[in-house]
Write an enzyme that holds these catalytic residues in place. Structure first.
Site: not given
Length: 213
Positions: A148, A167-169
């Site tokens: 990230w 993967g970034d929320l």
């Protein structure tokens, strides 16, 4: 004009690059086109183009809200001045860094990063000319730097136009909202959804983050 692998996004043409990318994205994806129409063009002036500062911001921003990360970064840069340098960071004590709001782990990461760059183990100028995989390999050997953080650096430190952080929320939430999916998509599902945004996935991600705020 920058290529999708562009490494000089702070050039005078960056605004034109963004407008071209947004037009391309609008034509490639009707759902995203509606978002772009609502938000308007990206502000080219928001791009900082300072690789070391971008790395620091990426480390600081791990697992934090944008507001909290910006507050910590502002306190750190008030101590180092801008543009921040590895030397300026290494002049600070661990107590100074913790006083900015950094956790013990992030303090170690920031100092390790500054030391690696200051001693020449990491050459930021060379990374500007390296491909994404080489940048990832060079940086992830350092403590506290994972995929990230590298994605953020590629986007905002090196100005690469075709990077996506599955993967970034926030991006996962944005993709869920864009598709009206009942559940939060997996990183793999987000990466697959982002395929239609090539070669401007960075620009799509930047707009999706704006959409959530």
């Amino acid at each position: 004009m920058l290529s999708p692998q562009g490494t000089n996004a702070d050039s005078a043409d960056f605004g034109a690059v963004l407008r071209h990318a947004e037009a391309y994205l609008a034509g490639a994806d009707t759902a995203l086109a509606a978002v772009l129409n609502r938000l308007g063009p990206l502000p080219a002036a928001d791009y900082q183009g300072e690789p070391f500062a971008a790395l620091l911001r990426a480390v600081i921003g791990q697992q934090l809200s944008n507001r909290a990360a910006a507050s910590i970064a502002a306190r750190l840069f008030a101590l180092t001045a801008m543009p921040a340098t590895p030397h300026a960071v290494l002049m600070l004590s661990e107590a100074d860094l913790r006083g900015c709001g950094l956790s013990a782990a992030k303090t170690r990461s920031v100092l390790g990063l500054a030391r690696a760059i200051g001693e020449g183990a990491i050459d930021l100028a060379a990374l500007a000319d390296a491909d994404d995989l080489a940048v990832n390999a060079a940086l992830t050997v350092l403590p506290g730097i994972g995929p990230w953080t590298v994605h953020m650096f590629l986007m905002f430190g090196l100005g690469r136009l075709d990077v996506f952080a599955p993967g970034d929320l926030g991006l996962r939430r944005a993709v869920q909202r864009l598709e009206d999916w009942p559940e939060l998509p997996t990183p793999a599902a987000c990466l697959a959804r982002a395929e239609r945004w090539r070669p401007y996935r960075t620009v799509a991600a930047w707009q999706l983050w704006r959409w959530l705020t």
